[in-house]
Motif scaffolding. Structure first.
Motif, short mmCIF file in Angstrom:
data_model
loop_
_atom_site.label_atom_id
_atom_site.label_comp_id
_atom_site.label_asym_id
_atom_site.label_seq_id
_atom_site.Cartn_x
_atom_site.Cartn_y
_atom_site.Cartn_z
N GLY A 190 0.70 -1.03 -0.06
CA GLY A 190 0.02 0.04 -0.21
C GLY A 190 1.14 1.15 -0.12
N HIS A 191 0.13 2.39 -0.54
CA HIS A 191 0.89 3.44 -0.48
C HIS A 191 2.39 3.42 -1.16
CE1 HIS A 191 -1.72 6.15 1.94
NE2 HIS A 191 -1.94 4.92 2.61
N SER A 192 2.07 2.86 -2.49
CA SER A 192 3.14 2.06 -3.19
C SER A 192 3.10 2.56 -4.67
CB SER A 192 3.16 0.79 -2.97
OG SER A 192 3.84 0.00 -4.01
N ALA A 193 4.26 2.73 -5.38
CA ALA A 193 4.26 3.07 -6.67
C ALA A 193 4.72 1.70 -7.48
CB ALA A 193 5.18 3.99 -7.17
N ALA A 194 4.60 0.51 -6.85
CA ALA A 194 4.97 -0.90 -7.40
C ALA A 194 4.18 -1.21 -8.71
CB ALA A 194 4.78 -1.95 -6.29
N GLY A 195 4.82 -1.98 -9.65
CA GLY A 195 4.34 -2.41 -10.49
C GLY A 195 4.19 -3.98 -10.55
N PRO A 196 3.71 -4.57 -11.58
CA PRO A 196 3.54 -6.22 -11.53
C PRO A 196 5.02 -6.88 -10.88
CG PRO A 196 2.49 -5.05 -13.45
CD PRO A 196 3.23 -4.09 -12.91
N ALA A 197 5.67 -6.61 -11.48
CA ALA A 197 7.02 -7.55 -11.19
C ALA A 197 7.45 -7.16 -9.58
CB ALA A 197 8.40 -7.02 -11.98
N ASP A 198 7.26 -5.97 -9.28
CA ASP A 198 7.42 -5.87 -7.69
C ASP A 198 6.37 -6.52 -7.02
OD1 ASP A 198 9.38 -3.71 -8.18
OD2 ASP A 198 7.82 -2.29 -8.67
N LEU A 199 5.15 -6.65 -7.21
CA LEU A 199 4.34 -7.05 -6.66
C LEU A 199 4.41 -8.80 -6.77
CD1 LEU A 199 1.77 -6.78 -4.74
CD2 LEU A 199 0.14 -6.99 -7.05
N ALA A 200 4.72 -9.43 -7.65
CA ALA A 200 5.18 -10.56 -7.84
C ALA A 200 6.11 -11.19 -6.93
CB ALA A 200 5.29 -11.12 -9.15
N ALA A 201 7.22 -10.28 -6.84
CA ALA A 201 8.33 -10.70 -6.11
C ALA A 201 8.02 -10.55 -4.77
CB ALA A 201 9.53 -9.74 -6.50
N ALA A 202 7.42 -9.75 -4.08
CA ALA A 202 6.86 -9.40 -2.89
C ALA A 202 5.86 -10.73 -2.59
CB ALA A 202 6.13 -8.23 -2.60
N GLN A 203 4.92 -11.15 -3.43
CA GLN A 203 4.22 -12.19 -2.99
C GLN A 203 5.03 -13.44 -3.08
OE1 GLN A 203 0.98 -12.28 -6.17
NE2 GLN A 203 -0.14 -14.08 -4.88
N ALA A 204 6.13 -13.46 -3.83
CA ALA A 204 6.68 -14.78 -3.37
C ALA A 204 7.51 -14.88 -2.16
CB ALA A 204 7.90 -14.75 -4.73
N ARG A 205 7.50 -13.91 -1.42
CA ARG A 205 8.45 -13.64 -0.09
C ARG A 205 7.02 -13.66 0.84
NH1 ARG A 205 11.48 -11.57 -3.99
NH2 ARG A 205 13.61 -12.00 -3.86
N GLY A 206 5.97 -13.90 0.57
CA GLY A 206 5.01 -13.78 1.58
C GLY A 206 3.69 -12.69 1.60
N LEU A 207 4.12 -11.62 0.71
CA LEU A 207 2.85 -10.71 0.77
C LEU A 207 1.62 -11.35 0.35
CD1 LEU A 207 3.28 -7.05 -0.12
CD2 LEU A 207 1.58 -8.66 -1.36
N SER A 208 0.66 -10.83 0.98
CA SER A 208 -0.83 -11.66 0.73
C SER A 208 -1.92 -10.84 0.52
CB SER A 208 -0.99 -12.63 1.88
OG SER A 208 -1.01 -12.17 3.21
N HIS A 209 -1.61 -9.52 0.61
CA HIS A 209 -2.75 -8.36 0.62
C HIS A 209 -2.51 -7.17 0.31
CE1 HIS A 209 -6.66 -7.10 2.54
NE2 HIS A 209 -5.86 -6.07 3.10
N VAL A 210 -3.24 -6.35 -0.40
CA VAL A 210 -3.13 -5.14 -0.75
C VAL A 210 -4.23 -4.17 -0.33
CG1 VAL A 210 -3.37 -3.65 -2.87
CG2 VAL A 210 -2.48 -5.98 -3.06
N ALA A 211 -3.42 -2.97 0.26
CA ALA A 211 -4.26 -1.91 1.04
C ALA A 211 -5.38 -1.32 -0.27
CB ALA A 211 -3.41 -0.96 1.90
#
Length: 394
Positions: A190-211
């Motif tokens: 959240g409060h983020s300028a992430a793109g799909p690659a950033d989100l996918a990499a974070a999801q691979a490390r356990g991120l599971s939710h979006v604000a």
């Protein structure tokens, strides 16, 4: 006998099996098959919906008080205000502030939970401080910090901490995400300028939710010929991620609520209030959210003092429930799921919270056919009784 009640003949959803006209019984603060205690209260639920108490995983305050204030009395006032509006479980959300203030507020939560003074308090949600400055919204820029600094602050995450919202594209965010998820803390983008690659990499490390979708996040751009999705589109197209929606009638028009509903469905949308200390205050009143100051406007919304961003919301979660139903036309059962079971699952609280299964906490909300709150039961106690509708059990 305290903590005991029966609702008869309501249209029940959120329990085992399909929705239908049933009785719901709470015995000593838990959902039960029956209650033998003669002192229980009984209400006639004919014509009403009976649903689990609402679960708000993103709420900052109410009635002039902010969860960033470590005073336990302020916390109890906030919790009571939301409880009477139908929200029986909350993650107390802290906006970006100094390390000392955020630590002290988290300690307040731990004390209230340990002593049993606040049964509706399920933990703390840190919204920040590892956020993207360009997407900070109402967060005080001076109190944003890099993920590495937050990792040091949370080297041993406190037991009360259940969720952290961060910008996954920041340097060091992946290490912080992996550390938090290893300690069973839910990580949200959240409060983020992430793109799909950033989100996918974070999801691979356990991120599971979006604000809060559409609020404080990057969206589609076209720097030259090609269109580049932002965090918004990546979240809507994702597999497995849950995401929040603020359906207060101010943050998002109905068209966007329908898009979220069609993309994610009831099992992945978490309705949140994002309510701040501005909730229940008069127009013109100023209030604190973390290290920021907001102001309430006559039309029922709040902004930063310079009016460059919303400063949270002023409506309780039940208002978002009703507006989401009207905007999307989704079945009532599905909209109730978005405000009960789905946020409870997201925060690791289900089925104890967000359900009417046997053994779940005795939290119940009665809604009229227009989905307005008519009565609230919290741990078997009527915090908002049905007018004229309760009597002692046989």
């Amino acid at each position: 006998m305290t903590g005991c009640a029966t609702v008869r003949g309501a249209w029940v959803t959120g329990g085992p099996g399909p929705a239908g006209v049933k009785d719901v019984t709470v015995c000593q603060g838990e959902i039960a098959v029956h209650c033998p205690h003669p002192g229980r209260t009984v209400v006639d639920g004919d014509g009403l919906w009976a649903a689990p108490g609402l679960v708000d995983i993103h709420v900052h305050g109410a009635a002039g008080h902010d969860f960033g204030d470590p005073d336990p009395a302020a916390w109890l006032r906030i919790l009571d205000t939301h409880q009477r509006a139908g929200t029986t479980t909350v993650l107390a959300t802290l906006a970006s502030d100094t390390p000392d203030r955020m630590r002290a507020a988290t300690e307040t939560a731990a004390a209230l939970i340990t002593t049993g003074q606040a049964p509706g308090l399920a933990g703390v949600h840190w919204e920040g401080p590892a956020l993207a400055p360009a997407m900070a919204g109402a967060h005080a820029p001076a109190h944003l910090r890099q993920p590495g600094q937050v990792l040091e602050e949370l080297s041993s995450p406190p037991a009360a901490l259940r969720m952290v919202t961060l910008a996954p594209e920041l340097p060091g965010a992946h290490a912080l995400t992996a550390h938090l998820t290893a300690h069973h803390v839910v990580v949200s983008a959240g409060h983020s300028a992430a793109g799909p690659a950033d989100l996918a990499a974070a999801q691979a490390r356990g991120l599971s939710h979006v604000a809060h979708l559409w609020s404080g996040q990057s969206a589609l751009t076209r720097p030259r010929l090609h269109r580049l999705p932002g965090l918004l589109e990546a979240a809507l197209a994702s597999d497995g991620l849950s995401a929040e929606v603020i359906a207060d009638g101010q943050h998002l028009p109905g068209e966007l609520l329908r898009i979220a509903w069609r993309c994610l469905g009831a099992d992945r949308i978490c309705l949140i209030s994002d309510a701040t200390a501005g909730a229940e205050l008069r127009a013109g009143a100023r209030f604190a959210t973390g290290a920021s100051t907001g102001i309430v406007h006559p039309d029922g919304y709040a902004t930063t003092v310079d009016e460059t961003a919303f400063c949270g919301a002023t409506a309780p979660l039940a208002e978002g429930l009703r507006r989401m139903w009207k905007a999307t036309g989704a079945p009532v059962e599905d909209v109730i799921t978005m405000a009960t079971a789905t946020p409870a699952r997201t925060a690791g609280l289900y089925p104890r919270k967000g359900s009417l299964h046997l053994g779940a906490d005795g939290d119940l909300v009665l809604l009229d056919p227009g989905l307005r709150v008519r009565a609230v039961l919290a741990s078997g106690r009527w915090v908002l009784p049905l007018p004229g509708g309760a009597h002692a059990g046989p």
